[in-house]
Design an enzyme around this catalytic site. Structure first.
Site, PDB file in Angstrom:
ATOM      1  N   ARG A  60       0.769  -5.262  -2.735  1.00 56.02           N
ATOM      2  CA  ARG A  60      -0.517  -5.081  -3.412  1.00 56.02           C
ATOM      3  C   ARG A  60      -0.369  -4.049  -4.533  1.00 56.02           C
ATOM      4  NH1 ARG A  60      -4.787  -5.414   1.735  1.00 56.02           N
ATOM      5  NH2 ARG A  60      -3.942  -7.388   2.510  1.00 56.02           N
ATOM      6  N   ARG A 116      -2.348   3.864   1.787  1.00 57.28           N
ATOM      7  CA  ARG A 116      -2.556   2.907   0.691  1.00 57.28           C
ATOM      8  C   ARG A 116      -1.256   2.817  -0.103  1.00 57.28           C
ATOM      9  NH1 ARG A 116      -7.551   1.347  -1.553  1.00 57.28           N
ATOM     10  NH2 ARG A 116      -8.566   3.119  -0.541  1.00 57.28           N
ATOM     11  N   GLU A 155     -10.088   1.861   7.986  1.00 56.80           N
ATOM     12  CA  GLU A 155      -9.821   0.482   8.364  1.00 56.80           C
ATOM     13  C   GLU A 155      -8.373   0.272   8.809  1.00 56.80           C
ATOM     14  OE1 GLU A 155      -9.252  -3.882   6.318  1.00 56.80           O
ATOM     15  OE2 GLU A 155     -10.532  -2.439   5.261  1.00 56.80           O
ATOM     16  N   SER A 180      -9.108  -6.280   9.996  1.00 56.10           N
ATOM     17  CA  SER A 180     -10.352  -7.004   9.730  1.00 56.10           C
ATOM     18  C   SER A 180     -10.168  -8.449  10.131  1.00 56.10           C
ATOM     19  CB  SER A 180     -10.743  -6.903   8.248  1.00 56.10           C
ATOM     20  OG  SER A 180      -9.791  -7.572   7.447  1.00 56.10           O
ATOM     21  N   ARG A 201      -0.114   0.402   8.454  1.00 54.58           N
ATOM     22  CA  ARG A 201      -1.119   1.466   8.479  1.00 54.58           C
ATOM     23  C   ARG A 201      -1.454   1.924   9.901  1.00 54.58           C
ATOM     24  NH1 ARG A 201      -6.848   1.194   5.249  1.00 54.58           N
ATOM     25  NH2 ARG A 201      -5.448   0.983   3.456  1.00 54.58           N
TER      26      ARG A 201
END
Length: 441
Positions: A278, A293, A365, A368, A406
């Site tokens: 990403r 991140r 987070e 999800s 993460r």
């Protein structure tokens, strides 16, 4: 993309979804107008093409009559020649008109598809309205540790990782630049143990294990809904016209593209393990410390194909499998119902599971799960035989994360000890072969 039939039949529902997402509801009227232009152009095209076919037959008949009269030396040969030439001229004129109408219909169809691709999935009733901060907390599980009562100040995951010889950000930046890292020693083993535990859980639940491609063609990225509004988040290899994927969801969504699949025995479920990439565009200054991140990480992703009427129940099952994984790492977490304005375009509803991060004093987070209804499958032409026997119909797709890099943040920070060691959650020990991670210096 959304179903044009839904937009025709329930335009107000689509408008309401657009408003809830913070998007322009006026696009609904633009789509309806484009749809009417396309259907009108197609109608005119079909009518004129039918006439063209009839005239073509007349041309053949007229030319045949002329040739026979000419051969026989009939007195009306000249007249028949004139009739044949007139029929050919009319046929040529109709051919030009048909081509023009076909072009108009194609242009109207392309405009309709372009507009449809700008509309996010229609949200499910009950999804909160608003943006990033307008989520609704569904449930909170576990209680954060009171480190003060234990007599020490917790270290963040990077400080712990460096003491354990588990994370090396400095050398990661030397090789790849900012937001790259090395997982070293027990750090690498911990990630592998976590992802192996996730894959073991998934396969025990009946998922098919998959190691997926991490590059995808533009049509697959577009079909999965990843380069409509957020192309700047994706790495593109221009020389090869390929994209690096940010999740194995892309590859798993493309797995059955242009296929008719059999869901008579229930959902088709896949668990994809892949590296993910990403660009993190727009995140300048956010989470620059550590591995929260980053540009590259690993992930095990659940992906399900099911019948549309079963999608909401399947969504609940994916969330339960995420709960099961989170229970295994023994960290406090909460589940939120994400607001419409914070949903990606493919998702009609998304639940996030956020773990408590002690040094940040807030939930972040970890995972999800999204119900994408028929949005992705319609774009990728994934169908099933209609159980009612009327041809084929679009299936539903859903996804959910079972483990990712993460998660190491939550494990390290929540299970740390005063001496800088980290107790390994019991369920993870068989996969890691260690009970405690100890500082190397």
């Amino acid at each position: 993309m959304i179903d044009i039939k839904l937009l025709r039949d329930e335009p107000d529902r689509v408008r309401a979804s657009q408003l809830a997402r913070g998007e322009d509801p006026g696009i609904v009227d633009a789509i309806l107008a484009a749809d009417e232009r396309r259907r009108s152009s197609l109608g005119e095209f079909e009518t004129l093409r039918a006439e063209q076919k009839a005239v073509s037959k007349d041309v053949g008949a007229a030319m045949g009559a002329f040739q026979r009269a000419k051969k026989a030396g009939a007195p009306d040969a000249a007249h028949l020649e004139s009739v044949a030439h007139a029929a050919r001229a009319k046929a040529a004129h109709l051919s030009d008109q048909v081509k023009a109408l076909e072009s108009n219909a194609d242009e109207a169809g392309a405009e309709l598809e372009r507009l449809l691709r700008k509309v996010g999935n229609v949200i499910i009733d009950g999804v909160p309205t608003g943006g990033e901060d307008d989520y609704v907390v569904v449930e909170t599980i576990g209680t954060p540790r009171d480190f003060a009562s234990e007599g020490f100040e917790p270290l963040d995951h990077l400080a712990l990782g460096e003491r354990l010889g588990a994370i090396d950000m400095e050398r990661g930046a030397k090789v790849g630049g900012a937001r790259f890292y090395y997982l070293t020693g027990v750090g690498a083993l911990l990630e592998l143990a976590l992802l192996n535990m996730a894959m073991a859980q998934a396969t025990a639940a009946g998922f098919t294990a998959m190691i997926t491609p991490t590059m995808a063609r533009p049509e697959i990225m577009l079909g999965a809904g990843f380069i409509d509004a957020h192309a700047d988040e994706v790495y593109r290899l221009e020389a090869d016209d390929l994209y690096l994927t940010g999740t194995s969801e892309v590859a798993l969504a493309g797995f059955h593209a242009d296929e008719i699949i059999d869901l008579s025995a229930g959902p088709k479920r896949y668990a994809g393990w892949s590296a993910c990439y990403r660009r993190e565009a727009g995140s300048h200054g956010k989470d620059t410390r550590g591995i929260i991140r980053v540009h590259q990480f690993h992930k095990v992703e659940m992906f399900s194909y099911c019948r549309p009427e079963d999608a909401e129940a399947e969504h609940g099952r994916l969330l339960d499998w995420e709960r099961e994984m989170l229970a295994k790492i023994e960290v406090p977490y909460r589940i939120i119902d994400t607001a419409a304005g914070d949903l990606g375009s493919p998702a009609a509803r998304k639940f996030d599971c956020e773990a408590w991060v002690p040094t940040q004093g807030k939930y972040r987070e970890l995972t999800s799960t999204s119900n994408c209804t028929t949005y992705q499958a319609r774009r990728l032409n994934t169908r099933e035989r209609d159980p009612n026997g009327s041809g084929t119909r679009t299936v539903a797709t859903l996804n959910g994360t079972l483990g990712t890099t993460r998660w190491l943040v939550a494990i390290l920070e929540n299970h740390q000890q005063p001496d800088g060691s980290v107790v390994v959650p019991e369920a993870l020990r068989p996969f890691l072969g260690m009970d405690v991670l100890k500082p190397i210096a």
